[in-house]
Design a protein around this motif. Structure first.
Motif, PDB file in Angstrom:
ATOM      1  N   UNK A 210       0.798  -1.235   0.000  1.00 33.26           N
ATOM      2  CA  UNK A 210       0.000   0.000   0.000  1.00 33.26           C
ATOM      3  C   UNK A 210       0.832   1.286   0.000  1.00 33.26           C
ATOM      4  N   UNK A 211       2.047   1.212   0.522  1.00 29.81           N
ATOM      5  CA  UNK A 211       2.873   2.433   0.578  1.00 29.81           C
ATOM      6  C   UNK A 211       3.837   2.537  -0.603  1.00 29.81           C
ATOM      7  N   UNK A 212       3.759   1.554  -1.494  1.00 28.79           N
ATOM      8  CA  UNK A 212       4.701   1.575  -2.629  1.00 28.79           C
ATOM      9  C   UNK A 212       3.904   1.934  -3.881  1.00 28.79           C
ATOM     10  N   UNK A 213       3.739   3.238  -4.055  1.00 26.68           N
ATOM     11  CA  UNK A 213       2.882   3.772  -5.122  1.00 26.68           C
ATOM     12  C   UNK A 213       3.684   4.791  -5.938  1.00 26.68           C
ATOM     13  N   UNK A 214       3.667   4.625  -7.237  1.00 32.01           N
ATOM     14  CA  UNK A 214       4.368   5.577  -8.121  1.00 32.01           C
ATOM     15  C   UNK A 214       3.397   6.506  -8.835  1.00 32.01           C
ATOM     16  N   UNK A 215       2.203   6.002  -9.098  1.00 37.08           N
ATOM     17  CA  UNK A 215       1.173   6.757  -9.822  1.00 37.08           C
ATOM     18  C   UNK A 215      -0.162   6.395  -9.207  1.00 37.08           C
ATOM     19  N   UNK A 216      -1.072   7.366  -9.172  1.00 39.24           N
ATOM     20  CA  UNK A 216      -2.411   7.069  -8.668  1.00 39.24           C
ATOM     21  C   UNK A 216      -2.430   7.021  -7.159  1.00 39.24           C
ATOM     22  N   UNK A 217      -3.509   6.477  -6.642  1.00 35.97           N
ATOM     23  CA  UNK A 217      -3.698   6.487  -5.192  1.00 35.97           C
ATOM     24  C   UNK A 217      -4.228   5.140  -4.741  1.00 35.97           C
ATOM     25  N   UNK A 218      -3.791   4.716  -3.587  1.00 30.29           N
ATOM     26  CA  UNK A 218      -4.288   3.441  -3.077  1.00 30.29           C
ATOM     27  C   UNK A 218      -5.653   3.610  -2.408  1.00 30.29           C
ATOM     28  N   UNK A 219      -6.548   2.681  -2.676  1.00 27.56           N
ATOM     29  CA  UNK A 219      -7.873   2.701  -2.031  1.00 27.56           C
ATOM     30  C   UNK A 219      -7.980   1.484  -1.122  1.00 27.56           C
ATOM     31  N   UNK A 220      -8.290   1.707   0.126  1.00 22.77           N
ATOM     32  CA  UNK A 220      -8.469   0.581   1.053  1.00 22.77           C
ATOM     33  C   UNK A 220      -9.785  -0.119   0.748  1.00 22.77           C
ATOM     34  N   UNK A 299       9.984   5.823  -3.213  1.00 24.02           N
ATOM     35  CA  UNK A 299       8.985   5.723  -4.294  1.00 24.02           C
ATOM     36  C   UNK A 299       8.824   7.042  -5.064  1.00 24.02           C
ATOM     37  N   UNK A 300       9.377   8.140  -4.521  1.00 23.88           N
ATOM     38  CA  UNK A 300       9.257   9.440  -5.213  1.00 23.88           C
ATOM     39  C   UNK A 300      10.227   9.476  -6.397  1.00 23.88           C
ATOM     40  N   UNK A 301       9.950  10.326  -7.415  1.00 23.13           N
ATOM     41  CA  UNK A 301      10.901  10.463  -8.508  1.00 23.13           C
ATOM     42  C   UNK A 301      12.290  10.750  -7.948  1.00 23.13           C
ATOM     43  N   UNK A 302      13.293  10.039  -8.473  1.00 22.46           N
ATOM     44  CA  UNK A 302      14.657  10.162  -7.944  1.00 22.46           C
ATOM     45  C   UNK A 302      14.971   9.072  -6.935  1.00 22.46           C
ATOM     46  N   UNK A 306      11.464   3.977  -7.505  1.00 23.74           N
ATOM     47  CA  UNK A 306      10.827   4.653  -8.639  1.00 23.74           C
ATOM     48  C   UNK A 306      11.697   4.564  -9.885  1.00 23.74           C
ATOM     49  N   UNK A 307      12.948   4.929  -9.739  1.00 19.12           N
ATOM     50  CA  UNK A 307      13.827   4.984 -10.916  1.00 19.12           C
ATOM     51  C   UNK A 307      14.055   3.594 -11.496  1.00 19.12           C
ATOM     52  N   UNK A 308      14.231   2.619 -10.627  1.00 22.17           N
ATOM     53  CA  UNK A 308      14.524   1.265 -11.118  1.00 22.17           C
ATOM     54  C   UNK A 308      13.352   0.676 -11.889  1.00 22.17           C
ATOM     55  N   UNK A 309      12.159   0.854 -11.352  1.00 24.03           N
ATOM     56  CA  UNK A 309      11.017   0.204 -12.000  1.00 24.03           C
ATOM     57  C   UNK A 309      10.677   0.902 -13.319  1.00 24.03           C
ATOM     58  N   UNK A 310      10.906   2.219 -13.364  1.00 26.19           N
ATOM     59  CA  UNK A 310      10.676   2.952 -14.619  1.00 26.19           C
ATOM     60  C   UNK A 310      11.695   2.524 -15.669  1.00 26.19           C
ATOM     61  N   UNK A 329       2.615   0.676  -8.943  1.00 27.55           N
ATOM     62  CA  UNK A 329       2.965   0.401  -7.556  1.00 27.55           C
ATOM     63  C   UNK A 329       3.710  -0.921  -7.443  1.00 27.55           C
ATOM     64  N   UNK A 330       4.054  -1.299  -6.222  1.00 24.05           N
ATOM     65  CA  UNK A 330       4.768  -2.538  -5.888  1.00 24.05           C
ATOM     66  C   UNK A 330       6.165  -2.583  -6.530  1.00 24.05           C
ATOM     67  N   UNK A 331       6.717  -3.769  -6.676  1.00 21.53           N
ATOM     68  CA  UNK A 331       8.138  -3.884  -7.033  1.00 21.53           C
ATOM     69  C   UNK A 331       8.379  -4.737  -8.263  1.00 21.53           C
ATOM     70  N   UNK A 332       7.313  -4.965  -9.054  1.00 24.23           N
ATOM     71  CA  UNK A 332       7.404  -5.980 -10.097  1.00 24.23           C
ATOM     72  C   UNK A 332       6.844  -5.493 -11.425  1.00 24.23           C
ATOM     73  N   UNK A 333       7.273  -6.200 -12.469  1.00 18.77           N
ATOM     74  CA  UNK A 333       6.707  -5.990 -13.809  1.00 18.77           C
ATOM     75  C   UNK A 333       6.333  -7.357 -14.348  1.00 18.77           C
ATOM     76  N   UNK A 334       5.304  -7.370 -15.187  1.00 20.75           N
ATOM     77  CA  UNK A 334       4.828  -8.651 -15.719  1.00 20.75           C
ATOM     78  C   UNK A 334       4.743  -8.528 -17.252  1.00 20.75           C
ATOM     79  N   UNK A 335       5.923  -8.510 -17.905  1.00 20.61           N
ATOM     80  CA  UNK A 335       5.946  -8.281 -19.352  1.00 20.61           C
ATOM     81  C   UNK A 335       5.401  -9.451 -20.166  1.00 20.61           C
TER      82      UNK A 335
END
Ligand code: PLP
Length: 404
Positions: A210-220, A299-302, A306-310, A329-335
């Motif tokens: 929930x705290x690992x967000x790059x874009x958008x907002x988390x909804x509980x 998770x902020x730009x820089x 954030x930088x790694x996942x982008x 969000x989170x730490x993964x990509x699913x290409x």
């Protein structure tokens, strides 16, 4: 000759992120080869340290951690969790909080307490595979609803609804999502919760990112569930506080508690049977939730996350035949591997080829209960130089296995 066999209930239980390719990677390592392990979201090996203040609070409480704690968890830590959700506008009392050895243990306890044979649980595809494995182990049936890659990997509420039967007990929502990196829009969470409301289902909300967000907002999910939908929210210290090995997590029950007495009694019984969660780590919870949120910098730009996942998403998208929805969000990509260019029949085998030829361990898409052999999951944890190197090798392997 005696044979010591495993219980038949383990048949059909899969956990491929630590499966046969990982065993091969371990074998290669013991033969002296250097393997880059990108198969699980383990933060410490990539230089992500648990904050000093968090470690210090565990050390400070070590002597008083010798005995078992209350099986629900130490009072101050449960209060800290309750207070945390209160600051988010959720009505949570300390008695609604159960602490565990990570979210993993709590998933196991809850599903054991909840499921009878052949009960169905709606689980996303792709999923974090523990949900499917544990449902199967409990004699239940994992029914997978599809997340839509063409719609930012959001779940499709119509698809979910079409899979509800009289045996359905619960809907699992993993938000932010592992393995897709999706952060579900409030509207989607609302629609899914609405289905639970209409069909009397329990919402199982795995919100460990929930705290690992790059874009958008988390909804509980619990917020949408309100007072009339039973919602079990799971989270913990492993990811946001880089504390995977300390094993600390929590589960919070909200909604019509009066109707959930029996289930909660079952959960309590199982919590009692395992005595308690790791006590020193429980003492870190208050420090984590109340202290400086260094995760916000990551998770902020820089910030590294954030930088790694982008970077990883853009490098994957540069590979011919590979497409990747950027993570919110989170730490993964699913290409996705275009099946026209990569005629793969066994994606675990394809991943094994990557391991053997390029010394990189990833997890194949079907390990996340994705139905087709055309995806893999990348863990975006290595620092930039290593990540570029890894993606370079993945690109080479794609070139070697691509047709046309
Ligand atoms: C979605 C999700 N839920 C739960 C877990 C397990 O977390 P814990 O370390 O708290 O057991 C993970 C770990 O990767 C995860 O990705």
């Amino acid at each position: 000759m005696n044979h010591y066999s495993q219980a038949s209930r383990l048949q059909g239980v899969h956990y491929d992120v630590r499966g046969k390719n990982m065993v091969e990677a371990q074998r290669m390592e013991s033969a002296g080869q250097q393997i880059l392990k990108l198969n699980i979201g383990n933060l410490a090996p990539f230089g992500f340290e648990t904050p000093e203040s968090v470690v210090r609070s565990m050390i400070a409480h070590l002597r008083e951690s010798e005995g078992y704690s209350d099986s629900r968890g130490v009072y101050s830590a449960r209060t800290a969790v309750a207070n945390y959700y209160q600051t988010k506008g959720l009505d949570v009392d300390v008695d609604q909080v159960l602490l565990g050895n990570g979210v993993s243990e709590l998933i196991s306890i809850v599903l054991q307490a909840m499921l009878d044979t052949d009960d169905e649980v709606l689980i996303p595809a792709p999923d974090y595979p523990l949900w499917t494995a544990q449902t199967t182990l409990c004699g239940g049936r994992a029914v997978h609803y599809l997340c839509d890659e063409s719609n930012g990997w959001n779940p499709d509420p119509h698809d979910i609804e079409s899979r509800i039967t009289e045996r359905t007990r619960a809907i699992v929502l993993i938000n932010p999502n592992n393995p897709t990196g999706a952060v579900y829009e409030a509207q989607v969470v609302r629609q899914v919760v609405e289905l639970a409301r209409a069909h009397g289902l329990i919402v199982l909300a795995d919100e460990i990112y929930e705290k690992i967000i790059y874009r958008g907002q988390h909804t509980y999910a619990a917020e949408e569930a309100g007072e009339d939908v039973l919602c079990l929210t799971f989270s913990g210290l492993s990811k946001a506080y880089r504390a995977c090995g300390f094993r600390a997590g929590w589960m919070v029950v909200t909604g019509p508690l009066g109707k959930a007495d029996d289930l909660r009694e079952g959960i309590q019984l199982l919590a009692n049977m395992r005595m308690c969660a790791n006590v020193p780590a429980q003492h870190a919870i208050q420090t984590c939730l109340g202290g400086y949120q260094s995760i916000d910098d990551l998770v902020a730009p820089g910030g590294r996350f954030h930088e790694q996942i982008e970077l990883a998403a853009s490098m994957l998208n540069e590979i011919e035949g590979v497409s990747c929805v950027p993570a919110s969000g989170a730490l993964y990509l699913f290409p996705r591997l275009d099946p026209q260019r990569f005629p793969i029949t066994d994606d675990e085998d394809w991943a094994l080829g990557l391991l053997k030829r390029k010394k990189i361990l990833i997890s194949h898409g079907r390990g996340f209960n994705w139905p087709d052999p055309d995806h893999f999951r990348l863990v975006a944890l290595p620092e930039e130089k290593m990540l570029r190197e890894a993606l370079g090798r993945i690109a080479e392997y794609c070139e070697e296995t691509r047709v046309g």
